[in-house]
Design a protein around this motif. Structure first.
Motif, PDB file in Angstrom:
ATOM      1  N   TRP A 130      36.790  50.172  39.962  1.00  0.00           N
ATOM      2  CA  TRP A 130      38.216  50.116  40.283  1.00  0.00           C
ATOM      3  C   TRP A 130      38.521  49.190  41.455  1.00  0.00           C
ATOM      4  N   GLU A 131      37.722  49.279  42.490  1.00  0.00           N
ATOM      5  CA  GLU A 131      37.989  48.451  43.665  1.00  0.00           C
ATOM      6  C   GLU A 131      37.864  46.972  43.330  1.00  0.00           C
ATOM      7  N   ASN A 132      36.885  46.602  42.521  1.00  0.00           N
ATOM      8  CA  ASN A 132      36.734  45.198  42.135  1.00  0.00           C
ATOM      9  C   ASN A 132      37.909  44.722  41.303  1.00  0.00           C
ATOM     10  N   LEU A 133      38.350  45.542  40.362  1.00  0.00           N
ATOM     11  CA  LEU A 133      39.487  45.157  39.520  1.00  0.00           C
ATOM     12  C   LEU A 133      40.735  44.925  40.372  1.00  0.00           C
ATOM     13  N   GLU A 134      40.935  45.779  41.361  1.00  0.00           N
ATOM     14  CA  GLU A 134      42.071  45.617  42.257  1.00  0.00           C
ATOM     15  C   GLU A 134      41.974  44.321  43.066  1.00  0.00           C
ATOM     16  N   LEU A 135      40.758  43.890  43.337  1.00  0.00           N
ATOM     17  CA  LEU A 135      40.552  42.656  44.089  1.00  0.00           C
ATOM     18  C   LEU A 135      40.604  41.415  43.211  1.00  0.00           C
ATOM     19  N   GLY A 136      40.622  41.601  41.891  1.00  0.00           N
ATOM     20  CA  GLY A 136      40.711  40.459  40.992  1.00  0.00           C
ATOM     21  C   GLY A 136      39.378  39.872  40.579  1.00  0.00           C
ATOM     22  N   VAL A 137      38.328  40.706  40.607  1.00  0.00           N
ATOM     23  CA  VAL A 137      37.007  40.242  40.174  1.00  0.00           C
ATOM     24  C   VAL A 137      36.408  41.268  39.222  1.00  0.00           C
ATOM     25  N   LEU A 138      35.312  40.885  38.565  1.00  0.00           N
ATOM     26  CA  LEU A 138      34.652  41.777  37.635  1.00  0.00           C
ATOM     27  C   LEU A 138      33.586  42.597  38.358  1.00  0.00           C
ATOM     28  N   ALA A 139      32.772  43.308  37.589  1.00  0.00           N
ATOM     29  CA  ALA A 139      31.862  44.294  38.179  1.00  0.00           C
ATOM     30  C   ALA A 139      30.898  43.697  39.199  1.00  0.00           C
ATOM     31  N   ASP A 140      30.497  42.446  38.992  1.00  0.00           N
ATOM     32  CA  ASP A 140      29.528  41.837  39.911  1.00  0.00           C
ATOM     33  C   ASP A 140      30.185  41.172  41.114  1.00  0.00           C
ATOM     34  N   GLY A 141      31.500  41.330  41.240  1.00  0.00           N
ATOM     35  CA  GLY A 141      32.208  40.773  42.383  1.00  0.00           C
ATOM     36  C   GLY A 141      32.631  39.326  42.229  1.00  0.00           C
ATOM     37  N   ARG A 148      39.015  23.259  38.713  1.00  0.00           N
ATOM     38  CA  ARG A 148      38.744  22.214  39.697  1.00  0.00           C
ATOM     39  C   ARG A 148      37.583  22.603  40.608  1.00  0.00           C
ATOM     40  N   GLY A 149      36.606  23.277  40.022  1.00  0.00           N
ATOM     41  CA  GLY A 149      35.435  23.680  40.774  1.00  0.00           C
ATOM     42  C   GLY A 149      35.635  24.886  41.661  1.00  0.00           C
ATOM     43  N   GLN A 150      36.782  25.552  41.564  1.00  0.00           N
ATOM     44  CA  GLN A 150      37.099  26.696  42.416  1.00  0.00           C
ATOM     45  C   GLN A 150      37.260  27.953  41.571  1.00  0.00           C
ATOM     46  N   GLN A 151      36.716  29.052  42.052  1.00  0.00           N
ATOM     47  CA  GLN A 151      36.841  30.313  41.324  1.00  0.00           C
ATOM     48  C   GLN A 151      38.286  30.780  41.328  1.00  0.00           C
ATOM     49  N   MET A 152      38.748  31.230  40.153  1.00  0.00           N
ATOM     50  CA  MET A 152      40.061  31.837  40.025  1.00  0.00           C
ATOM     51  C   MET A 152      39.906  33.355  40.047  1.00  0.00           C
ATOM     52  N   TYR A 153      40.744  34.033  40.777  1.00  0.00           N
ATOM     53  CA  TYR A 153      40.746  35.483  40.693  1.00  0.00           C
ATOM     54  C   TYR A 153      41.429  35.909  39.399  1.00  0.00           C
ATOM     55  N   GLN A 154      40.968  37.007  38.830  1.00  0.00           N
ATOM     56  CA  GLN A 154      41.515  37.515  37.570  1.00  0.00           C
ATOM     57  C   GLN A 154      42.405  38.713  37.869  1.00  0.00           C
ATOM     58  N   PHE A 155      43.678  38.572  37.584  1.00  0.00           N
ATOM     59  CA  PHE A 155      44.649  39.611  37.894  1.00  0.00           C
ATOM     60  C   PHE A 155      44.272  40.912  37.200  1.00  0.00           C
ATOM     61  N   MET A 156      44.003  41.949  37.998  1.00  0.00           N
ATOM     62  CA  MET A 156      43.631  43.271  37.506  1.00  0.00           C
ATOM     63  C   MET A 156      42.406  43.205  36.586  1.00  0.00           C
ATOM     64  N   GLY A 157      41.584  42.177  36.797  1.00  0.00           N
ATOM     65  CA  GLY A 157      40.413  41.993  35.951  1.00  0.00           C
ATOM     66  C   GLY A 157      40.739  41.468  34.567  1.00  0.00           C
ATOM     67  N   MET A 158      41.982  41.006  34.352  1.00  0.00           N
ATOM     68  CA  MET A 158      42.447  40.621  33.021  1.00  0.00           C
ATOM     69  C   MET A 158      42.627  39.105  32.878  1.00  0.00           C
ATOM     70  N   SER A 159      43.719  38.581  33.439  1.00  0.00           N
ATOM     71  CA  SER A 159      44.093  37.163  33.315  1.00  0.00           C
ATOM     72  C   SER A 159      44.378  36.772  31.876  1.00  0.00           C
ATOM     73  N   THR A 160      45.425  37.380  31.316  1.00  0.00           N
ATOM     74  CA  THR A 160      45.805  37.051  29.936  1.00  0.00           C
ATOM     75  C   THR A 160      46.714  35.834  29.845  1.00  0.00           C
ATOM     76  N   PHE A 161      47.087  35.231  30.983  1.00  0.00           N
ATOM     77  CA  PHE A 161      47.793  33.946  30.945  1.00  0.00           C
ATOM     78  C   PHE A 161      46.774  32.813  30.827  1.00  0.00           C
ATOM     79  N   SER A 162      45.749  33.041  30.080  1.00  0.00           N
ATOM     80  CA  SER A 162      44.705  32.057  29.808  1.00  0.00           C
ATOM     81  C   SER A 162      44.348  32.151  28.334  1.00  0.00           C
TER      82      SER A 162
END
Length: 388
Positions: A130-141, A148-162
């Protein structure tokens, strides 16, 4: 001979990074930018999904616009979206619940089936990752999306605007192959949340009186949930007069516009009902409306359910409002245990018992996602669906 996990790892090595389009939030409060992103292959217990359609939820906009107002700023850049539906493209080692080609709905609320909350019938929350999902990352952080070579955070672990995304296998549910993805995607958040609030959280009783504050997709689904529960009187409350007819077609018996009155809306409702409503539902995400919804409830046994989301401000409550017997509750995803409940909601829609089509007022492309936000803030749309 290789065991199953080793075979899965061998298969995974043949999966490639996928380049596709996504709507990226680089700066809080600014329009999203359509970018080419890279979506990495799924790791263990992860699933890569080709998103076919996604709803544009008010929570996406609120998260984007309120980021700069929080005491603790959110991580940027990120890819928003959490109300999607798609097809499984590939799976990582250890995934057994779905297979490539399955139609699925990704879920911002997981259901692992193992944690204390999942084992309890008292809640639909799940504590796994839960804490990772809230931060915008998956289970491994980390995230599977980069730009552009930069990590994107995933909103609520989802990112369906992709066009493609990767989620954990506890955050996805398989649905029937016949389901139209550009309709049932709304069951990933808005419709499920609103519909479940009266049924699961409020536990509306037949013959009762309800008030629903806010007539977006969530509020209208709440109205229908009240009707399904057998409420005798359902008062729909919104400042947009254009919402009155669809509220009534969703099951509301009355429509009240606060602008038409010189007194607070809670006083109006108390007078209309001879003491207050049995159940009220706040579906706006505004702390002033939350307070009004609570005060519109009948003392002694009225129940107010907070459905709308915000973390921009604190809600103040008079102790008398609670001491006199009112109940204040919150609901998350309408009280549904996500993985097991969403397929049943899809079946209910397919059988014509859960109206979704009338809530979709606009269908746009991913390149038009900022237009979808404008339609929302201007009150011209109920729900916009983005087709990839």
């Amino acid at each position: 001979m290789l065991n199953r996990c080793e075979l899965g790892a061998v298969k995974l090595t043949f999966l490639q990074v996928i380049r596709c389009k996504a709507a990226v939030a680089w700066v809080a409060g600014k329009p999203l930018s359509i970018e080419e992103v890279e979506v990495a292959p799924p790791k263990a217990h992860e699933i890569r999904i080709k998103i076919v359609a996604t709803g544009v939820c008010h929570t996406d906009l609120a998260y984007l616009c309120e980021t700069s107002k929080k005491k603790k700023p959110r991580a940027l850049p990120l890819v928003l979206g959490h109300e999607g539906a798609g097809v499984v493209e590939s799976v990582g080692p250890g995934v057994t619940k779905v297979s490539p080609g399955d139609k699925v709905i990704p879920l911002f609320l997981p259901q692992c089936g193992e944690c204390e909350c999942c084992r309890s019938p008292k809640t639909n929350l799940c504590t796994k990752n839960w804490e990772n999902l809230e931060l915008g990352v998956l289970a491994d952080g980390t995230s599977r999306i980069s730009c552009r070579g930069q990590q994107m955070y995933q909103f609520m672990g989802m990112s369906t605007f992709s066009e493609y995304t990767v989620v954990g296998d506890d955050n996805v549910t398989k649905i029937c192959a016949e389901a139209p993805l550009d309709r049932v995607c709304l069951l990933g958040c808005g419709v499920a949340t609103g519909y479940g609030a009266p049924l699961n959280t409020g536990k509306v009783e037949p013959g009762s009186t309800c008030a629903v504050f806010g007539l977006g997709a969530v509020g209208l689904a709440t109205v229908f949930g009240c009707k399904t529960a057998g409420a005798k009187r359902i008062i729909a409350v919104d400042i947009n007069q254009d919402k009155s007819e669809i509220a009534k077609s969703s099951g509301a018996t009355e429509y009240v516009n606060p602008i038409d009155y010189s007194k607070p809306i809670q006083e109006v409702l108390v007078e209309l009902t001879g003491g207050g409503v049995d159940y009220s539902f706040e579906c706006v995400g505004n702390v002033d409306v939350m307070r009004a919804a609570l005060e519109s409830c009948r003392p002694a046994f009225g129940t107010c359910v907070i459905v709308g989301w915000t973390d921009k401000a604190d809600m103040s409550v008079s102790p008398d409002d609670i001491l006199m017997g009112r109940t204040l509750k919150g609901t998350y995803f309408g009280g549904w245990k996500s993985v097991e409940s969403v397929p049943r909601l899809v079946e209910k829609y397919m059988s014509g018992k859960l109206p979704i089509d009338q809530l979709i007022t606009h269908t746009l492309t991913l390149e038009q996602v900022n237009e979808a936000f404008q339609l929302m803030t201007s009150g011209q749309s109920i729900r916009t669906v983005i087709r990839m």
